[in-house]
Write a protein that holds these residues in place. Structure first.
Motif, mmCIF file in Angstrom:
data_model
loop_
_atom_site.group_PDB
_atom_site.id
_atom_site.type_symbol
_atom_site.label_atom_id
_atom_site.label_comp_id
_atom_site.label_asym_id
_atom_site.label_seq_id
_atom_site.Cartn_x
_atom_site.Cartn_y
_atom_site.Cartn_z
ATOM 1 N N LEU A 541 0.516 -1.037 0.342
ATOM 2 C CA LEU A 541 -0.119 -0.304 -0.188
ATOM 3 C C LEU A 541 0.306 1.424 0.503
ATOM 4 C CD1 LEU A 541 -2.540 -0.574 2.078
ATOM 5 C CD2 LEU A 541 -3.243 -0.850 -0.042
ATOM 6 N N ALA A 542 1.550 1.473 0.852
ATOM 7 C CA ALA A 542 2.779 1.896 0.830
ATOM 8 C C ALA A 542 4.003 2.403 -0.387
ATOM 9 C CB ALA A 542 3.690 1.663 2.454
ATOM 10 N N GLY A 543 3.597 1.989 -1.535
ATOM 11 C CA GLY A 543 4.559 1.260 -2.546
ATOM 12 C C GLY A 543 6.327 1.152 -2.198
ATOM 13 N N ASP A 544 5.910 1.020 -0.839
ATOM 14 C CA ASP A 544 7.880 1.207 -0.483
ATOM 15 C C ASP A 544 8.477 -0.838 -0.758
ATOM 16 O OD1 ASP A 544 7.984 3.524 0.695
ATOM 17 O OD2 ASP A 544 6.472 2.487 2.528
ATOM 18 N N SER A 545 7.680 -1.418 -0.845
ATOM 19 C CA SER A 545 7.882 -2.687 -0.979
ATOM 20 C C SER A 545 7.102 -4.028 -1.469
ATOM 21 C CB SER A 545 8.146 -3.697 0.490
ATOM 22 O OG SER A 545 7.446 -3.744 1.830
ATOM 23 N N SER A 546 7.257 -5.017 -1.589
ATOM 24 C CA SER A 546 6.649 -6.493 -2.308
ATOM 25 C C SER A 546 5.315 -6.551 -1.087
ATOM 26 C CB SER A 546 6.932 -6.812 -3.306
ATOM 27 O OG SER A 546 7.597 -8.185 -2.444
ATOM 28 N N ASP A 547 3.505 -6.207 -1.796
ATOM 29 C CA ASP A 547 3.107 -7.635 -0.669
ATOM 30 C C ASP A 547 2.518 -8.928 -1.221
ATOM 31 O OD1 ASP A 547 1.065 -6.576 1.511
ATOM 32 O OD2 ASP A 547 0.488 -8.003 0.128
ATOM 33 N N SER A 548 2.235 -10.098 0.135
ATOM 34 C CA SER A 548 2.663 -11.322 -0.423
ATOM 35 C C SER A 548 1.540 -12.211 0.331
ATOM 36 C CB SER A 548 3.978 -11.685 0.248
ATOM 37 O OG SER A 548 3.693 -13.665 0.003
ATOM 38 N N LEU A 549 0.476 -12.827 -0.351
ATOM 39 C CA LEU A 549 -0.106 -13.771 0.638
ATOM 40 C C LEU A 549 -0.184 -14.747 0.513
ATOM 41 C CD1 LEU A 549 -2.622 -14.101 -2.656
ATOM 42 C CD2 LEU A 549 -2.797 -12.372 -0.620
ATOM 43 N N ALA A 550 1.118 -15.195 1.330
ATOM 44 C CA ALA A 550 1.641 -15.833 2.485
ATOM 45 C C ALA A 550 1.093 -15.706 3.966
ATOM 46 C CB ALA A 550 3.716 -15.465 2.952
ATOM 47 N N GLY A 551 0.555 -17.144 4.195
ATOM 48 C CA GLY A 551 -0.450 -17.718 5.015
ATOM 49 C C GLY A 551 -1.383 -17.167 5.396
ATOM 50 N N TYR A 552 -1.855 -16.436 3.809
ATOM 51 C CA TYR A 552 -3.331 -16.467 4.032
ATOM 52 C C TYR A 552 -3.880 -17.115 3.626
ATOM 53 C CZ TYR A 552 -7.602 -14.443 1.703
ATOM 54 O OH TYR A 552 -8.981 -14.153 0.946
ATOM 55 N N ARG A 553 -5.319 -17.750 4.745
ATOM 56 C CA ARG A 553 -5.714 -18.795 4.331
ATOM 57 C C ARG A 553 -7.625 -18.682 5.265
ATOM 58 N NH1 ARG A 553 -1.878 -20.175 7.110
ATOM 59 N NH2 ARG A 553 -1.342 -21.324 7.043
ATOM 60 N N SER A 554 -8.212 -19.968 5.289
ATOM 61 C CA SER A 554 -9.199 -20.181 5.727
ATOM 62 C C SER A 554 -9.201 -20.976 6.509
ATOM 63 C CB SER A 554 -10.601 -19.887 4.452
ATOM 64 O OG SER A 554 -12.076 -20.261 5.055
ATOM 65 N N LEU A 555 -10.083 -20.648 7.431
ATOM 66 C CA LEU A 555 -10.772 -21.992 8.493
ATOM 67 C C LEU A 555 -12.093 -22.885 8.276
ATOM 68 C CD1 LEU A 555 -9.020 -20.646 11.993
ATOM 69 C CD2 LEU A 555 -7.900 -21.680 9.868
ATOM 70 N N LEU A 556 -12.650 -22.455 7.205
ATOM 71 C CA LEU A 556 -14.095 -22.711 6.798
ATOM 72 C C LEU A 556 -13.244 -23.463 5.680
ATOM 73 C CD1 LEU A 556 -16.125 -19.636 6.745
ATOM 74 C CD2 LEU A 556 -15.670 -21.183 8.303
ATOM 75 N N HIS A 557 -14.658 -24.753 5.571
ATOM 76 C CA HIS A 557 -14.621 -25.172 4.262
ATOM 77 C C HIS A 557 -15.978 -25.846 3.852
ATOM 78 C CE1 HIS A 557 -10.461 -26.903 4.428
ATOM 79 N NE2 HIS A 557 -10.711 -26.738 5.836
ATOM 80 N N GLY A 558 -16.191 -26.130 2.641
ATOM 81 C CA GLY A 558 -17.350 -26.132 1.959
ATOM 82 C C GLY A 558 -17.332 -26.782 0.787
ATOM 83 N N ARG A 559 -17.968 -26.631 -0.483
ATOM 84 C CA ARG A 559 -18.025 -26.947 -1.550
ATOM 85 C C ARG A 559 -16.585 -26.178 -2.514
ATOM 86 N NH1 ARG A 559 -24.026 -25.837 -3.184
ATOM 87 N NH2 ARG A 559 -23.484 -24.051 -1.022
ATOM 88 N N ARG A 560 -17.064 -26.638 -3.757
ATOM 89 C CA ARG A 560 -14.591 -26.703 -5.067
ATOM 90 C C ARG A 560 -16.265 -25.737 -5.542
ATOM 91 N NH1 ARG A 560 -10.295 -29.363 -4.343
ATOM 92 N NH2 ARG A 560 -10.345 -30.935 -3.787
ATOM 93 N N PRO A 561 -15.226 -24.882 -6.364
ATOM 94 C CA PRO A 561 -15.980 -23.341 -6.662
ATOM 95 C C PRO A 561 -16.182 -24.568 -7.992
ATOM 96 C CG PRO A 561 -13.744 -22.353 -5.759
ATOM 97 C CD PRO A 561 -13.959 -24.200 -5.337
ATOM 98 N N HIS A 562 -17.919 -24.077 -8.760
ATOM 99 C CA HIS A 562 -17.963 -24.763 -9.766
ATOM 100 C C HIS A 562 -17.451 -23.740 -11.635
ATOM 101 C CE1 HIS A 562 -20.570 -25.712 -13.104
ATOM 102 N NE2 HIS A 562 -20.414 -26.806 -13.073
ATOM 103 N N ILE A 563 -16.043 -24.614 -11.782
ATOM 104 C CA ILE A 563 -16.289 -23.874 -14.023
ATOM 105 C C ILE A 563 -15.910 -24.362 -14.440
ATOM 106 C CG2 ILE A 563 -13.467 -22.539 -13.848
ATOM 107 C CD1 ILE A 563 -13.837 -21.755 -10.607
ATOM 108 N N LYS A 564 -16.380 -24.033 -15.197
ATOM 109 C CA LYS A 564 -17.302 -24.550 -16.665
ATOM 110 C C LYS A 564 -17.137 -23.259 -17.491
ATOM 111 C CE LYS A 564 -20.618 -27.779 -18.288
ATOM 112 N NZ LYS A 564 -21.656 -28.202 -18.113
ATOM 113 N N GLY A 565 -16.608 -23.379 -18.830
ATOM 114 C CA GLY A 565 -17.356 -22.847 -20.074
ATOM 115 C C GLY A 565 -17.923 -23.412 -21.053
ATOM 116 N N TYR A 566 -18.684 -22.779 -21.737
ATOM 117 C CA TYR A 566 -19.893 -23.329 -22.443
ATOM 118 C C TYR A 566 -20.091 -22.548 -24.054
ATOM 119 C CZ TYR A 566 -22.167 -23.533 -18.137
ATOM 120 O OH TYR A 566 -22.641 -23.667 -16.680
#
Length: 709
Positions: A541-566
């Protein structure tokens, strides 16, 4: 009188119940509250029954109707707090309850649940496989270290069988949440010290003693991240009638420590991926600031009008519609606030041009001056250099830094370009027009010469604010303690604004906090969506370095996304209508469903087909209030900052995402080309991470290259 508490697992089950069953739950819980503890055990029509062969002897079931039962954890220590943990069909209720055990985490002191039977069944088989393995995932951590992080004996035995992250994922739905999160962090390479600081210490109660208190009531009180304690019948009715709204303002421990810290020495920055509670933390910070002093005025600001309306609605829920507190809070966009400043002090504001009109004006400039650059290049130079640095003269532009621009400009080229800026601004004056950022530049100038308007500024969705907008916010409040509270996520930057906060007098060094746990989306949705961003680097955000999603997670579980082309757009929209109808038939309210596309053309077709099928629908751009029932339809840009239980993202086709006209050719500016591609990638990431429980992504023909394989 008994006290009721509701576990997170209850809300997950309650939200998908049909309306008659929900009504039965409300009726049963109201009767529950009216009885005394002895009356409950004496069976006064609620059928509070023990569970045969339960691994946790405190497990009970309670009658909702002939088919549905609630699962309750009853106190065995003389207290009067009962925890409602699930609502499931009759036979399933007894099976579910018999296999679960609730314990108190030795490190966080929170109440946690595990599928104890499943762990016992799985562990021996893995122990045999582990004996033949040369490496174990957690071998370098001693039993002592793991126990200090809250890992208990049963989980520790299982941990010593895990050889890789695939096996860890097999355990995730069985293990207690706090212990599972500790293991996930360690598996990603975080040190035990970092895990203790970011997970354990964040969740420990302030007055924690040397040993955990096994009392159910105390453990519940220590588990504010996953348990809601109801104090009276009015609160019970309120929370059961509006469970989804309650979740939108519910605060978890890592967020609470940031939002309710007594005071900061200056601006503070809170970052985190989608669903980590940045907006919730911002709302609670507003509440903290308002209740700390009776005269405090707070400016709560964001990027778009839709987001401002959502903030206003959720703040009203959080403040329980307290008119006196709401009157001291201005909730608006930065542009609207700047417009108000200019209107109040100058007496008038020129009308801002739209993007199309601005491009046409730059085309006229190029034609009049015979310039060698396309209008896209000049518009970006004006936005990213002239307005960003508030350059007012040729002398300032001649020596200005162009860091971040991919095409060098010699002094001679700059001298050729500056007349284009002067002609563009002259054309604006002749039309009695301006740009939105031009209004902000003028507002910042006026604020610098006058008194601040607020005591505190709270900023949500900060990643897309332009330096001109930041100057407005800096001028709205005096530099002081608690002056600015800033939340955002650079991975959701969809308008390509670049900023150095320190250069604008907003120094957050030493006052930055990162939220890593997603409390909105399931791990299945999150894992797929983060794949969109896995190949790129993102500036912070501050423009000083790179940002990472390391450690980003959810503790919830459910269905996998439905991914499909037509094969055709018609087939894609027909599948959407069928999917939305299926969600509604599962008990999900239409207003809890979001549908988005890249452009309005496809969105309008989806709206027409849904309406023709009898599915109520409402466009986000029309600002439907919470009382308006209907599936919410929006462009991907308008989905920013919103959330829904179910989301369908249509038209994710090659040639649409990324959209060629929005991407600068590499031959014009190689760095801007990459920046534009990143912005388009972030846009898809934002759209997909609006989903809480279910996500469907579709396209016609070839999929976008950003869609994870």
């Amino acid at each position: 009188m008994p006290q009721l508490a509701f576990a997170g697992s209850f809300w997950e089950s309650y939200d998908v119940l049909e309306k008659p069953v929900r009504a039965g739950v409300r009726k049963a819980m109201q009767k529950f509250q009216q009885l005394t503890v002895p009356e409950l055990h004496a069976d006064k029509g609620l059928h509070l029954e023990s569970v045969e062969n339960a691994r946790d002897p405190r497990m009970r079931t309670i009658r909702i109707n002939d088919f549905w039962r609630g699962v309750v954890l009853a106190p065995d220590d003389g207290s009067n707090v009962f925890l409602l943990v699930n609502v499931v069909p009759h036979d399933q209720a007894y099976s579910w309850a018999a296999r679960r055990m609730y314990t108190t985490n030795s490190a966080t002191r929170a109440l946690e649940v595990r599928n104890v039977v499943a762990i016992e069944e799985l562990t021996p088989a893995l122990e045999k496989a582990a004996a033949a393995s040369d490496s174990l995932l957690f071998a370098k951590y001693s039993d002592t270290v793991l126990r200090e992080l809250g890992i208990d004996d049963q989980v520790l035995r299982a941990v010593r069988t895990i050889v890789d992250t695939t096996q860890l994922r097999a355990f995730e739905t069985l293990l207690p949440e706090d212990q599972c999160e500790v293991l996930q962090y360690l598996a990603e390479g975080f040190s035990p010290e970092e895990v203790y600081r970011d997970v354990v210490a964040e969740r420990q109660p302030v007055d924690a003693g040397p040993d955990p208190d096994e009392s159910l009531a105390v453990a519940i009180a220590n588990t504010t991240s996953r348990i809601t304690l109801v104090t009276g019948p009015d609160e019970l009715v309120h929370i059961l009638e509006k469970p989804f709204a309650a979740w939108r303002v519910f605060l978890h421990p890592s967020q609470r420590r940031v939002a309710y810290r007594v005071s900061y020495r200056g601006p503070v920055q809170v970052t985190g991926g989608p669903g980590t509670g940045k907006t919730v933390a911002a709302l609670h910070r507003v509440k903290h600031l308002l209740t700390r002093s009776p005269d405090t005025r707070v400016l709560l600001t964001t990027f778009t009008g839709v987001l401002a309306a959502s903030l206003r609605e959720n703040l009203s829920v959080l403040l329980d519609s307290d008119a006196s507190l709401l009157a001291r809070t201005d909730v608006t966009t930065v542009n609207a606030y700047a417009h108000g400043i200019v209107s109040r002090i100058d007496g008038k504001v020129h009308s801002p041009l739209g993007d199309r009109e601005e491009r046409q004006l730059w085309q006229r400039v190029i034609k009049n001056l015979g310039l060698p650059w396309p209008e896209q290049f000049l518009a970006q130079e004006y936005r990213h250099i002239i307005l960003a640095q508030d350059l007012r003269s040729w002398d300032e532009y001649r020596v200005a830094s162009r860091r971040g621009r991919g095409s060098a400009l010699s002094s001679a080229r700059r001298e050729q370009l500056w007349p284009a800026v002067e002609l563009f601004e002259s054309m604006l004056r002749d039309r009695k027009a301006t740009t939105h950022l031009g209004v902000c530049a003028r507002a910042a100038e006026l604020l610098a010469a006058s008194s601040p308007t607020h005591d505190h500024v709270v900023v949500d969705e900060a990643q897309d604010l332009h330096p001109a907008q930041w100057r407005v916010l800096r001028g709205a409040v005096s530099p002081s303690r608690d002056d600015m509270f800033i939340t955002g996520d650079p991975h959701q930057r969809i308008y390509d604004s670049r900023v150095s906060l320190g250069s604008l007098g907003i120094a957050v060094t030493g006052r930055t906090h990162r939220l890593r746990v997603n409390y909105r989306s399931t791990e299945e949705i999150l894992s797929w969506a983060t794949g969109i961003m896995s190949q790129v680097s993102v500036d912070d955000l501050a423009g000083d370095s790179s940002d990472s999603l390391a450690g980003y997670r959810s503790l919830l579980h459910g269905r996998r996304p439905h991914i499909k082309g037509y094969t055709s757009e018609q087939a894609e929209i027909a599948a959407l209508v069928e999917r939305v109808q299926g969600w509604i038939n599962q008990g999900i309210r239409p207003s809890e469903i979001g549908v988005c596309t890249r452009f309005n053309v496809l969105l309008d077709k989806a709206y027409d087909r849904l309406s023709a099928a009898g599915v109520p629908a409402a466009r986000i751009r029309d600002n439907p209030g919470p009382q308006v029932e209907g599936v919410r339809l929006a462009t991907m840009h308008a989905m920013k900052g919103l959330e829904f239980r179910c989301v369908a993202v249509l038209g994710v086709s090659a040639g649409v995402v990324p959209f060629a006209r929005e991407v600068t050719p590499a031959s014009v500016d190689a760095l801007q080309h990459q920046s534009d591609l990143l912005r388009e990638r972030c846009l898809l990431f934002v759209a997909c991470t609006r989903a809480r429980e279910a996500l469907a992504v579709s396209w016609t023909g070839e999929p976008s290259p950003f869609v994870p394989c």
